[in-house]
Design a protein around this motif. Structure first.
Motif, PDB file in Angstrom:
ATOM      1  N   CYS A  63      42.388  41.880  41.858  1.00 11.37           N
ATOM      2  CA  CYS A  63      42.872  40.567  41.420  1.00 11.37           C
ATOM      3  C   CYS A  63      42.422  39.513  42.426  1.00 11.37           C
ATOM      4  N   LYS A  92      43.581  36.732  42.901  1.00  9.78           N
ATOM      5  CA  LYS A  92      44.675  35.912  43.424  1.00  9.78           C
ATOM      6  C   LYS A  92      45.506  36.682  44.462  1.00  9.78           C
ATOM      7  N   CYS A  93      46.022  37.857  44.085  1.00  9.38           N
ATOM      8  CA  CYS A  93      46.906  38.569  45.018  1.00  9.38           C
ATOM      9  C   CYS A  93      46.176  39.646  45.804  1.00  9.38           C
ATOM     10  N   CYS A 110      45.990  40.741  35.641  1.00 10.57           N
ATOM     11  CA  CYS A 110      46.922  41.132  36.697  1.00 10.57           C
ATOM     12  C   CYS A 110      48.319  40.728  36.230  1.00 10.57           C
ATOM     13  N   CYS A 129      50.249  38.250  38.699  1.00 11.70           N
ATOM     14  CA  CYS A 129      49.775  36.863  38.800  1.00 11.70           C
ATOM     15  C   CYS A 129      49.496  36.248  37.430  1.00 11.70           C
TER      16      CYS A 129
HETATM   17 ZN    ZN Z   1      47.297  39.409  41.099  1.00 11.64          ZN
END
Ligand code: ZN
Lengths: 415, 153, 380
Positions: free
Chosen positions: B43, B45-46, B57, B60
């Protein structure tokens, strides 16, 4: 007392006979992403609860909303699953409405999603299993084996539909050409709607009548395709709706009424009714939804309708049974262009179920398109202003009817 | 699109074959199985690494692009959890058989755990936290059965 | 949230193999609930059913129960989860003002279908299902081990829950006969055979045939229908992520969120002190502990220290809970009914003294992926 509910967005996945490029959760996420794209101020964090539904036996996935949690964005959110066969989409939309109107603390904005990936399984097996359990019962009651196999192979849809079509044709004195005309209008409309399956902009009545019979009076060219697809609708309260979109569509009446029995009638007429085109359930459902909406003259007050008709005879039957046209006049309305895109009461400008049928999603695609017509955002937008529209669904064995009546003005019935 | 992979899941009570389109992410995953290789995706983002790979994900709620963020993973991991059961839910029934050990393994470098059998191990030897390694089948076909199970290392 | 009353209930006798048909059972439950409230079919305006097409072995299974369920020409729908979720939809329909009397029924007959096989159809078909290592049996084993290892809880502690619930079931005549053990010991539970280690056979709720029904009405109507209404004052429901490998199985995040939502609605600040009795849908004995901790009735890992017996500080599952019989699609609805009995003082033989506030829960999914919780209150 309940709260006024509004639809603020609707979204679709692309529909096709086989969406081999996506798994089932990925298909569902397409519709959700499309739905949210139309309301830029709304993120997944603004959604308080979800409603999900499909016809589980068709895909070989039981309670698939559990598996697709993350794809929907439903992780750690309230979720409800509703399934009622062919009307699943309509029932999911209605549940979306009830989730919002109830005023359960913490639940204001609700995303409802309905889908079917029919290419995964064998839909005919799924439909046959509708009737399967009754076979032994009917056999023990003396029903001949040949009749039973016919019932079985017909399942819930084409078998019953052909009886229904024949009955309706007799009642209203229409011809096969009249049926073909409905098909042509639908397929032309589908060609102008981005997400649909059977796009046939040049189809003619003659071409439809040239295809062979499946079961009299229905021909191959008249029946719906089997599609893969998903549809999503976003419901919220009247107050929040105004911040989310320009033209909120108020849901003013909903109903889902059934008129069927535990054992299929002879020849699969269902509901122990002798006439499968009688449709008491549809009349009752329409009556409930219209009275909630304060509509007394549907013929005058409804500007646009999406009715659930995999088969053309049903489209004619529904518009009459729902009170949009006088008895036995529907066919002439199609002939004179009243139901066309620029007509007085356009019907199924999305191409309807006749052109695209991802079963679990179909009954939601009707209110979704009917809402988009009020917003002025439909792909095949009607030229006149639509103030009030309805989305109808048909399912069960032959008679569970969902209705959603929507308007650009709240009904204020909750005063 | 005809080359897209399907998984035939016909186990269970319904006597019909269902052909589940696995989608493009899982397609790539199973293609690597044929080379006895494990891949996941990350992911953006995370930073969580998923095996099998995912389009979305869940934490997120972002779509992980199909062409990016792929991560090659080793075939080793840590046993996070296990159970031993004589029941086998398979072949349209559940029946009692010789107890088998089923383990939940976090592949090194990933943030999720996958569930397979532990093989060549006595139940009393199984401990959570132990290091395990994938045992690939000799002739992988590009489906979930290519992983025969995990062995202790 | 406005008050909605539960004005009638009925549960058929749970049986391992019912010697009568599903439709008769549905009719008995719905008719029984109407009789219990002194009402008639014509009073019913909406019906919400709860069945599962896989459990019933047919598509659109609800279509066949329209008449027996009292839904003929009524506004009806089906929730394919647990009966407790169907009750939520019924509650919403009453709160909408569109309806004055809702029938909610749920149930199934696992003696007629391979339950575990149907549950296998819940798993990810593109990854887990072909191997079938993830199923409702192994999930129970993973969940119990995760809980034990995280908090150092012993198998004996968990066996105590099974002993308590099965003893309670022996006092409840409508529980499953085969689930009733008036003199069970923890040792017998631990030695009852491996189900999915560390879960043993007697820690598992026994599957059985059964249907249950309740009636809901708005406050005004409820007061006219019965002099012993029970009010739904709070509800919470939540779903966590699917893959077991993504979840912390030692707790129940979905129950925690459902609890917060329900307690907030009901204005409950300290559930441990304010709640008099709990009916929780525990498919396995350890789930009762996990749930009670997620709901804040005990600290994490300390659920076993709760005095959860019938005459204890906070009786949990005085009816025997799901360990006293687990009819899929009815289990959560039966928890609501049992809570209603406690609040109406009708739990003969297992009545909790002065019960005024109760909670009841339902669940679906592997390791209770989706949970729903109700706060119920008695009195006019
Ligand atoms: Zn994520």
């Amino acid at each position: 007392m309940g709260r006024q509910v509004a639809v603020v967005s609707a979204g679709f996945s692309e529909h096709a006979s086989k969406r081999t490029d996506v798994s089932m959760p990925e298909l569902v996420s397409e519709a959700i992403l499309d739905c949210l794209k139309n309301v830029p101020s709304v993120g997944i964090e603004d959604i308080d609860a979800f409603v999900n539904g499909n016809m589980p036996a068709f895909e070989g996935a039981n309670v698939p909303e559990l598996w697709m949690t993350d794809w929907m964005g439903a992780r750690n959110k309230p979720l409800m699953r509703v399934t009622t066969g062919g009307t699943t989409g309509g029932s999911v939309a209605i549940s979306g409405y009830y989730n919002v109107t109830a005023g359960i603390p913490g639940v204001d904005t609700v995303l409802a999603v309905a889908f079917e990936q029919q290419s995964v399984g064998t839909t005919s097996v799924g439909l046959a299993s509708v009737a399967y359990g009754e076979i032994s019962v009917l056999n023990s009651l003396g029903m001949p084996y040949e009749e039973l196999t016919r019932l079985l192979s017909g399942g819930a849809a084409i078998g019953i539909a052909s009886y229904q079509a024949a009955n309706y044709m007799r009642r209203s004195s229409i011809t096969e050409e009249d049926l073909a005309r409905v098909v042509v209008q639908n397929r032309h409309n589908a060609a102008k709607t981005w997400w649909t399956h059977l796009k046939m902009p040049d189809l003619t009545i003659e071409q439809v009548l040239d295809t062979p019979y499946i079961s009299y009076p229905l021909r191959y060219g008249m029946v719906c395709p089997a599609s893969d697809g998903a549809c999503a609708m976003l419901f919220t309260t009247e107050e929040k709706a105004k911040d989310m979109c320009d033209i909120p569509v108020y849901v003013n009446g909903v109903a889902s009424v059934s008129h069927e029995t535990a054992i299929l009638g002879y020849n699969g007429s269902g509901a122990g009714q002798l006439d499968p085109s009688e449709q008491l359930g549809a009349m009752k459902s329409a009556e409930l939804a219209f009275s909630q909406s304060g509509i007394s003259f549907p013929r005058k007050e409804i500007d646009y309708a999406e009715v659930y008709a995999p088969f053309p005879n049903q489209e004619l039957m529904w518009v009459e049974r729902l009170g949009l046209f006088e008895e036995n006049t529907a066919s002439s309305m199609y002939e004179s262009g009243v139901t066309a895109l620029n007509g007085e009461l356009p019907i199924n400008c999305s191409g309807g179920v006749n052109s695209t049928n991802a079963i679990g999603a179909s009954a939601m695609e009707r209110p979704a398109e009917a809402a988009l017509q009020i917003m002025g955002k439909a792909s095949n937008q009607v030229p006149k202003t639509v103030h009030t529209s309805l989305g109808h669904g048909w399912g069960g064995i032959i008679n569970l009817i969902t209705m959603m009546v929507m308007s650009d003005e709240p009904a204020r019935k909750f005063k | 699109m005809s080359e897209n992979k399907v998984i035939v899941a016909n186990k269970g009570m319904v006597r019909a074959d269902f052909n589940f389109w696995v989608g493009r992410y899982m397609d790539k995953f199973y293609d690597n199985f044929e080379k006895k290789k494990l891949v996941g995706n990350k992911c953006q983002k995370c930073g969580n690494v998923f095996v099998p790979p995912r389009k979305v994900c869940g934490k997120c709620n972002v779509v992980i692009p199909l062409e990016e963020n792929w991560v090659d993973l080793p075939d080793t991991g840590i046993l996070k959890n296990y159970t031993i059961t004589p029941y086998r839910v398979n072949d349209r029934t559940s029946r009692k058989t010789k107890p088998q050990v089923v383990g939940m393994v976090q592949i090194d470098g990933s943030n999720t755990a996958i569930i397979y059998r532990l093989i060549n191990i006595k139940p009393e030897e199984v401990k959570t936290g132990m290091k395990v390694k994938i045992e690939w089948s000799e002739k992988p076909k590009g489906d979930p059965s290519d992983i025969k199970g995990f062995v202790k290392i | 949230m406005e008050k909605v009353g539960i004005v009638g209930y009925y549960q058929v006798q749970l049986q391992s193999e019912a010697n009568y048909g599903r439709y008769e059972m549905i009719f008995e439950a719905v008719r029984g609930a109407l009789d219990n409230a002194g009402l008639k079919k014509k009073d019913v305006t909406t019906v919400i059913s709860c069945t599962n097409d896989y459990y019933d072995g047919r598509t659109i299974s609800n279509a066949f129960s329209v008449e027996v369920g009292g839904a003929y020409l009524a506004d009806e729908s089906k929730v394919e989860m647990d009966g407790a979720h169907a009750a939520l939809y019924g509650l919403m329909r009453i709160l909408s003002g569109n309806h004055k009397l809702a029938v909610i029924w749920g149930g199934s007959t696992p003696s007629c279908y391979p339950y575990h096989s149907a549950r296998l159809f819940e798993t990810d078909p593109t990854w887990e299902r072909p191997n079938a290592f993830v199923n409702d049996i192994t999930a129970g084993g993973f969940q119990m081990r995760a809980y034990m290892e995280k908090y150092g809880v012993s198998a004996e502690d968990i066996a105590k829950v099974a002993v308590n619930n099965r003893k309670n079931a022996a006092k409840n005549p409508s529980s499953l006969k085969e689930a009733q053990y008036p003199n069970l010991t923890t040792r017998e539970v631990l030695e009852s055979g491996i189900y999915a280690d560390p879960v043993t056979e007697l820690m598992v709720s026994p599957l059985c045939d059964g249907v249950a029904a309740i009636l809901l009405a708005p406050e005004k109507q409820a007061l006219k229908i019965t002099d012993k209404p029970v009010w739904i004052t709070g509800v919470g429901y939540n779903q966590e992520t699917y893959y077991l490998g993504d979840r912390d199985l030692s707790t129940s995040k979905s129950m925690e969120s459902a609890g917060k939502m329900a307690f907030k609605a009901a204005g409950i600040k300290n559930p441990k002190d304010e709640i008099d009795v709990a009916e929780l849908s525990e498919v396995f004995a350890h789930e009762e502990l996990i749930f009670s901790e997620a709901l804040g009735l005990a600290e994490k890992g300390q659920g076993v220290k709760l005095n959860y017996e019938i005459n204890g500080d906070l009786p949990i599952n005085p009816s025997g809970g799901a360990l006293g019989g687990n009819p899929p699609c009815a289990t959560g609805l039966i928890r609501i009914i049992e809570a209603v009995k406690q609040l109406r003082g009708e739990a003969n033989g297992y009545q909790v003294k002065d019960a005024k506030k109760a909670i009841a829960s339902g669940q679906i999914g592997m390791c209770a992926q989706n949970n729903i919780l109700y706060v119920l209150e008695g009195g006019n």
